[in-house]
Motif scaffolding. Structure first.
Motif, PDB file in Angstrom:
ATOM      1  N   THR A 232       6.603  -8.960   5.269  1.00  0.00           N
ATOM      2  CA  THR A 232       5.521  -9.833   5.740  1.00  0.00           C
ATOM      3  C   THR A 232       5.905 -10.491   7.060  1.00  0.00           C
ATOM      4  OG1 THR A 232       4.828 -10.231   3.463  1.00  0.00           O
ATOM      5  CG2 THR A 232       4.055 -11.797   5.117  1.00  0.00           C
TER       6      THR A 232
ATOM      7  N   LEU B  20       4.335 -18.706   6.635  1.00  0.00           N
ATOM      8  CA  LEU B  20       4.036 -17.767   5.551  1.00  0.00           C
ATOM      9  C   LEU B  20       4.730 -18.077   4.223  1.00  0.00           C
ATOM     10  CD1 LEU B  20       4.586 -14.585   7.742  1.00  0.00           C
ATOM     11  CD2 LEU B  20       2.368 -15.552   7.078  1.00  0.00           C
ATOM     12  N   GLU B  21       5.659 -18.996   4.201  1.00  0.00           N
ATOM     13  CA  GLU B  21       6.524 -19.150   3.029  1.00  0.00           C
ATOM     14  C   GLU B  21       5.779 -19.487   1.745  1.00  0.00           C
ATOM     15  OE1 GLU B  21       9.569 -22.202   3.469  1.00  0.00           O
ATOM     16  OE2 GLU B  21       8.170 -23.464   4.513  1.00  0.00           O
TER      17      GLU B  21
ATOM     18  N   LEU C  21      12.181 -13.339  -1.594  1.00  0.00           N
ATOM     19  CA  LEU C  21      11.296 -14.293  -0.922  1.00  0.00           C
ATOM     20  C   LEU C  21      12.132 -15.310  -0.158  1.00  0.00           C
ATOM     21  CD1 LEU C  21       8.653 -14.978  -3.719  1.00  0.00           C
ATOM     22  CD2 LEU C  21       8.471 -13.441  -1.757  1.00  0.00           C
TER      23      LEU C  21
ATOM     24  N   CYS D 240       7.899 -15.964   1.618  1.00  0.00           N
ATOM     25  CA  CYS D 240       7.503 -14.661   2.157  1.00  0.00           C
ATOM     26  C   CYS D 240       8.640 -13.665   2.121  1.00  0.00           C
ATOM     27  CB  CYS D 240       6.998 -14.830   3.589  1.00  0.00           C
ATOM     28  SG  CYS D 240       8.174 -15.645   4.680  1.00  0.00           S
TER      29      CYS D 240
END
Length: 136
Positions: A28, A21-22, A67, A24
């Motif tokens: 999430t 997903l990065e 993030l 992220c």
């Protein structure tokens, strides 16, 4: 990261999600793992922050959002896991590890051919053995 990491089971789950997903945020990651882990947001955030502290992840703050990105590659993590098993379960001996895998897993003829090709390639690049006895 110079030495391959040894990840806990929870860290494996988290880093796999981050790789996928990065970059992220923690919510999430929590949603991504909801089917397999019933972790609260605070648990996920705490674990991610600990992984940042260990140098496994980076955290970038954008306003009120953090993030996460992986510092460790999949290959580095796999190597760390393999070296851990080799050291602890097989006392550093490669042959018993490979024998155990071959005996316990279904190995196709194609996989055996691939392993033989890897061994042949390694032989070509390995330093030749000296037949001389060691000197004292």
């Amino acid at each position: 990261m110079t030495t391959p990491p040894e990840l806990t089971e929870a860290e494996w789950d988290l880093i796999k999600a981050v790789w996928e997903l990065e970059p992220c945020p923690a919510p999430t990651v929590q949603e991504h793992l909801a089917q397999t882990r019933a972790w609260s947001y605070s648990t996920v955030r705490t674990l991610l922050d600990r992984m940042v502290g260990k140098g496994l992840l980076t955290a970038e703050k954008l306003r009120n959002l953090t993030l996460y990105r992986a510092v460790v590659t999949r290959e580095q993590a796999q190597l760390g896991e393999l070296r851990y098993a080799l050291k602890h379960a097989f006392d550093g001996a490669l042959t018993p590890l490979v024998q155990c895998l071959l005996d316990s897993e279904k190995v196709s003829s194609q996989q055996l051919d691939q392993l033989e090709a890897l061994i042949a390639a390694k032989r070509r690049t390995a330093k030749p053995r000296s037949n001389k006895p060691p000197t004292a």
